[in-house]
Every structure is written in C-alpha cells, then in structure tokens.
Write a protein that holds these residues in place. Sequence first.
Motif, short mmCIF file in Angstrom:
data_model
loop_
_atom_site.label_atom_id
_atom_site.label_comp_id
_atom_site.label_asym_id
_atom_site.label_seq_id
_atom_site.Cartn_x
_atom_site.Cartn_y
_atom_site.Cartn_z
N ALA A 1 53.59 45.85 34.56
CA ALA A 1 54.81 46.39 35.16
C ALA A 1 55.96 46.30 34.17
O ALA A 1 56.75 47.25 34.02
CB ALA A 1 55.14 45.61 36.44
N TYR A 2 56.04 45.18 33.49
CA TYR A 2 57.14 45.00 32.52
C TYR A 2 56.98 45.92 31.32
O TYR A 2 57.98 46.34 30.71
CB TYR A 2 57.27 43.53 32.11
CG TYR A 2 58.35 42.86 32.93
CD1 TYR A 2 59.67 42.88 32.52
CD2 TYR A 2 58.05 42.29 34.17
CE1 TYR A 2 60.67 42.33 33.29
CE2 TYR A 2 59.03 41.73 34.95
CZ TYR A 2 60.35 41.75 34.51
OH TYR A 2 61.35 41.23 35.29
N GLY B 1 47.18 38.38 38.22
CA GLY B 1 48.54 38.56 38.72
C GLY B 1 49.53 38.62 37.57
O GLY B 1 50.46 39.44 37.56
N THR B 2 49.33 37.75 36.59
CA THR B 2 50.21 37.74 35.41
C THR B 2 50.04 39.02 34.61
O THR B 2 51.00 39.59 34.09
CB THR B 2 49.90 36.50 34.55
OG1 THR B 2 49.93 35.35 35.37
CG2 THR B 2 50.89 36.34 33.41
N ALA C 1 56.72 43.15 45.22
CA ALA C 1 55.40 43.69 45.57
C ALA C 1 54.31 42.96 44.79
O ALA C 1 53.27 42.57 45.37
CB ALA C 1 55.37 45.18 45.25
N ILE C 2 54.53 42.74 43.50
CA ILE C 2 53.51 42.04 42.69
C ILE C 2 53.31 40.62 43.21
O ILE C 2 52.18 40.16 43.37
CB ILE C 2 53.93 42.05 41.20
CG1 ILE C 2 53.88 43.48 40.65
CG2 ILE C 2 53.03 41.13 40.38
CD1 ILE C 2 54.51 43.64 39.28
N MET C 3 54.43 39.95 43.46
CA MET C 3 54.31 38.55 43.89
C MET C 3 53.75 38.42 45.30
O MET C 3 53.13 37.42 45.65
CB MET C 3 55.67 37.86 43.79
CG MET C 3 55.99 37.50 42.35
SD MET C 3 57.40 36.46 42.14
CE MET C 3 58.68 37.67 42.17
N ALA C 4 53.94 39.44 46.11
CA ALA C 4 53.38 39.39 47.46
C ALA C 4 51.90 39.77 47.47
O ALA C 4 51.09 39.16 48.19
CB ALA C 4 54.17 40.34 48.37
N LEU D 1 45.25 39.19 46.92
CA LEU D 1 44.06 39.71 46.24
C LEU D 1 43.34 38.63 45.44
O LEU D 1 42.37 38.91 44.73
CB LEU D 1 44.46 40.85 45.30
CG LEU D 1 45.11 42.07 45.98
CD1 LEU D 1 45.69 43.02 44.95
CD2 LEU D 1 44.08 42.80 46.85
N GLY D 2 43.86 37.40 45.50
CA GLY D 2 43.24 36.30 44.75
C GLY D 2 43.52 36.39 43.27
O GLY D 2 42.74 35.90 42.45
N TRP D 3 44.65 37.00 42.91
CA TRP D 3 45.01 37.15 41.50
C TRP D 3 46.00 36.09 41.01
O TRP D 3 46.68 36.27 40.02
CB TRP D 3 45.63 38.54 41.27
CG TRP D 3 44.64 39.66 41.39
CD1 TRP D 3 43.30 39.54 41.59
CD2 TRP D 3 44.92 41.05 41.33
NE1 TRP D 3 42.70 40.76 41.67
CE2 TRP D 3 43.69 41.74 41.50
CE3 TRP D 3 46.06 41.82 41.14
CZ2 TRP D 3 43.57 43.12 41.48
CZ3 TRP D 3 45.94 43.20 41.12
CH2 TRP D 3 44.70 43.86 41.29
N GLY D 4 46.11 34.97 41.72
CA GLY D 4 46.99 33.89 41.30
C GLY D 4 48.44 34.11 41.74
O GLY D 4 48.71 34.96 42.58
N TYR D 5 49.31 33.31 41.13
CA TYR D 5 50.72 33.34 41.52
C TYR D 5 51.56 33.81 40.34
O TYR D 5 51.82 33.03 39.41
CB TYR D 5 51.17 31.96 41.98
CG TYR D 5 50.34 31.43 43.12
CD1 TYR D 5 50.38 32.03 44.38
CD2 TYR D 5 49.48 30.34 42.94
CE1 TYR D 5 49.59 31.57 45.41
CE2 TYR D 5 48.70 29.86 43.96
CZ TYR D 5 48.76 30.48 45.20
OH TYR D 5 47.98 30.03 46.21
N PRO D 6 52.05 35.05 40.35
CA PRO D 6 52.85 35.55 39.23
C PRO D 6 54.13 34.73 38.98
O PRO D 6 54.68 34.77 37.88
CB PRO D 6 53.20 36.98 39.65
CG PRO D 6 52.15 37.36 40.62
CD PRO D 6 51.79 36.11 41.35
#
Lengths: 177, 429
Positions: free
Chosen positions: A37-38, A30-31, A75-78, A83-88
């Motif tokens: 994105a950044y 997620g990070t 969108a990324i944080m949701a 998807l089990g990619w952690g918490y951005p």
Amino acid sequence: MKEALEFSAFTGAALALAWFWRPRSVVEPGTRLLLLAYALLGAWALVFGVFAAPGSEPAAFSHWKPTIVYWTLAAIMALAPLLGWGYPAKAIVGAYFVFSNREWRWINRGFAAACALLGALNLFIIFAHTEDDWEGFKWSCMVNVLAVLLLRLTFVWVDTAVRVVVAIRGRIKARLP
Amino acid sequence: MATPTASAGAKVRLLWPDGRVDTAGLRSIGKSGGSGEVFTLADDPRYVAKIYHASVAPAQRKRYEGKIGWMMHNTPRLPQIPAAYHGIVQLAWPLAVVLQGSHFAGFVMEKIDFDRTMELDYLLTRRQAAREGFEADFGKLVTICHNLASLIDSLHGMRISVVDLKPINLKFYKSELYVSILDCDGFHIRADGFVSEAPQVTPEYLAPEFHDRPVSAPEAQDRFALATIIFRLLNYGIHPYAGVAAARFPYPAELAGRIRLGLYPYGRIPASTVRAAPASVHACFPPGIREFFDRSFAGGTASRPSAGEWAALLGTYASRSAGALAPCPAGHLQFAGVDCATCLREAILRGHVQRRRRLVTRIQATPARAVSYVRKSLKGTHTSPFQAALAQVQLQPVQLAPPTLPLRNVLAIEIVWALGLLVTYWWLK
C-alpha cells in the motif's frame, strides 16, 4: 526537473540500500500488504508531488487524500488479523516492543479504529465546515504523525544511533595498531 | 453666569426658612465629596455647610437649588428620641440655603458629631469596630437595625426615598445606637407636586429589577437595600448574595450579577444552584427574621417587607422587656429559641484556625515524612499494610526486546519506516 531527478535518485538509493540490508527472516503478510500500500501511495506522491506540474492533481482530490490514507491503513489493520496475516501495527509501532499477542491485537484494533475515525472526521469537516476549519483539522492531524515519530525516535532511533556509534568506534579501534 | 466657588475664610450669606439672612464665615475641615465640600461655620459650631463644587453643571446646580429649597421648607418628622439624649442628628437635612453674592452655593445642615459616631460600614467587620471602641453584640446590632428601619419608614411616610442606601452613607451613635443618614441632597422626592430624581445607585445594594433600568420604584429599592444592610449587620458582614457555587452552575463573579440572577443561598428552602458561605450564621436567626429575609431576597418586589414592617419586627428584639434576646451559657446575647449565633461563629472560626494550623504542621512535616517514607521503602520496613503493599508494587513500564537483529537489518527497516512516514506526511499535508 533536476531537483525531481535528484530526489528520485536519493529515494531510489535509500530503497536499494534497505533492500540490500533487509532482514532475511520471514515478513508477516500483513506487513507486506502495508508495504505494498505504501509503495502505491509513495509512487503517487512521487508522481504528483515531484514530477507533475503543480496543480495537475485534481483539486477536489486533495480534500480526500487524508481520508484515503486513514481508511487504507484502517482497512489493512482491520483485515490482516481476520485473514491470519498478523498485526500490521507492529510495523508502525515497532516490533522491538515486547507485547503479548493479546496486547498487539488491541493496539492493532486501536490504530484501526483511530484511523477509521479520523478518515470519517476528515470528510465530515470537509462537507460540514469551512475550508479554514479543514485546514486546521488537517494540520492538527500532524500531531498524530509527530507522536508516532517521537515514539520511534525515543525508543528505537536513539538506541540504533548508539549502536552505530559503538560499531564505528569498534571498527576504528580494530584498525588501530 | 459666573459659577460661585467657596474657599476657607470666605464670607457667605445664609438664607433661613423664616426669611432671616445671616452672614457666616466658612472654615475648611478637609471633607470633600463628589458634588461638594463640607465646611464648618466659623461662628456657630452646631452647623456645617455643604458648598457645591464649581465644576457642577449649571443645570444640575439649578436642580440642587430647587431641591434644597423644597427640603428646607419640608423637614420630615423623625422617630422620637428620648429627652435624655442630646445632640442626636438623624438626618443631615438642609436647614438653610447658602448664597454667595446672590447665587445659590449650597446648604447648611446640622453637624454630626464625629467623635460620638462611627460609620456603619465598620460594623460589617466587628474586629474593626472593636478597634474603634465599639464592642458589637446582637442586642446593639438589632437596635441599630431597628432605628435605621424606623428612620427610613418615616422618610417613606413623606414619599422620600434614599435610593443609594448603603452603610458608607450611614453613621450611628456609639452610645445611643441611633443612625444618621448623610447626603440627604441625593434623596428621591415625590411629594406635593414636587419631584426630584436620585440617579446615584450602588450595584451591591441595588434591587434586581433595577439593574438594567432606572430606579422607577424608589421605595421598593430602599426596602431591598435596607434588608441587605440588616442581613450584613447580623451576619458578620456577609452579603446576602455572597455564596459558593454548587455543582457546575455558572456563578457570576460580581455581586451585581448574582443579585440580577437572584442567587440567594440563605433561604429557609436551600437553593440548588448556590450554597451559603461557610462562615454564615443565618441558621441562628429567628424564624420571623428569616422569613423577612426570604421575602426580601427570594420573593418578588411585592412581597418585600416595608421599612415599617422591619421596624415593628426588630422593635420586639430591640426591646429589653420583650425578652426576645437572652444570654447564652457562654454569656453572649442570642436570639431566644434558636442556637447562639456568636457561639456558632466562634466555633466556625476556631475550626478554621485549627484546620489551618493542622495544614501548616503537615506542610512543615512533609520533607521529614517523605525522607522517612523513602527510607522505609528501601528497607522494606513499612508498618502500614497499605504502604507496605504499595512499596512492593513493581511497575512494569514498556519493555524493549534486546537487539537481536544485526545493525544493517535494523537500519534497513528504519529507512523504509522513515520513507513511509514521509509518504504519510505528503498525503496528509
């Protein structure tokens, strides 16, 4: 052009330093998504904010820019937790804070909801209000950015600065006979 | 045309209704109003003369001349005063015209004895009245109200209205309780083909229907002002539209605004938007009086009681033989059949004083209590279970993890974070 090159060189040096000093631990997907994105948003900013001639960016696009940022973050944080990619949100708030997973989940949801809402509000103000109202709204959003900055400054940067000072003092002491 | 002016010691001519002309000297008494100055007549202490200021416009002076001339020849028949009472002046009514040379300068009226009288305004604060040597009770107040209503009724009988009826324009005799009306030259007159308007009004006593327009029905205006004065006299000076806003209703700060909106909180059916002032004793008024107040303030213009109706109603309370007022166990004079208003008022004030005393004591004791609380918290010796539980509560602020990452890694993360913040700023600006 010279200033643009200087700015790019400075940014590149900072990124290179960050890459060189990067933690070797595993980064949550997620990070990584957030970083990607950044990277894209930053590249756009570099091209149109530094290199391109003023006014080359489409005028109508400037109205959409806050919405693009907010909705990208939303969108990324949701999506990431689904998807089990952690918490951005951890990357935004700072992983130094001790929260349980449940608390991180809610912080992440809160950020996602706030970003989604602000993105929609931006569009609403563009299309339902005057340009002056939109200018006001846009600058009022800077308060949110400032709040995140102050949070980081208070809880992380002050502590980091202290550590830097202690480290420098330790090195000086070590060199003294 | 030269505008006449008057000064102390000046000689003027007095033209009486019977055509007689006298010469008189003026002596200043230092009483000056908006339109003129009052002088005593050097040779006759029974009368005073009002001389209009030189600044009064010629057209206005002409109107005064016509009005005074009419009034001089049309003295109203006033309520009878017992023969035992001497020298009671109920109206400062024009008796003669004052001429300077051949020009109109003012008028002569009977002198109101200031030693025997007091401004009605003083009765709105009973402590102030007491300081001036008048101990008010409901018996005296009702009598004053009755005499005022009778006086207004007699004027209305001649189609004369006061319009700017308010306590400051009224005086009462401290022993006899009769009322005097000052500034009679400001009255509204519409009688026998003669018309004279009265543009002067006071918003606190102005009926709601005349707040945005001239007073077209002066008698209705007088009825409203009379009811307002009676309400204030009986309710310790509280204005009928002075209340406390209920809920989130936008409550005008000015009394005039509340009158315009009809925010009367003292009705027998309580208003939903406004509450009565806590110090009000209106609940101790007899049903008849309350009904009249409701008709005056909560009903329409048509339902407003006339001065005659007020005089008739209050007459029963002013008459000792009627027994409508009786002493309460504490010795106050109260309206029969209801609670004693004076006792209620004293209880309200006593409660207020006690509450204020308790508050002051609490404030004074606060530092010592705070120190004691902290000491008990530190020692864990709270006796109250709630405070003991509160003292044991441990707040859990946001905790930071001890730094585990090397400083270089932390700096790398913060560089990226700061660049990210810059990018965000660029996109949002």
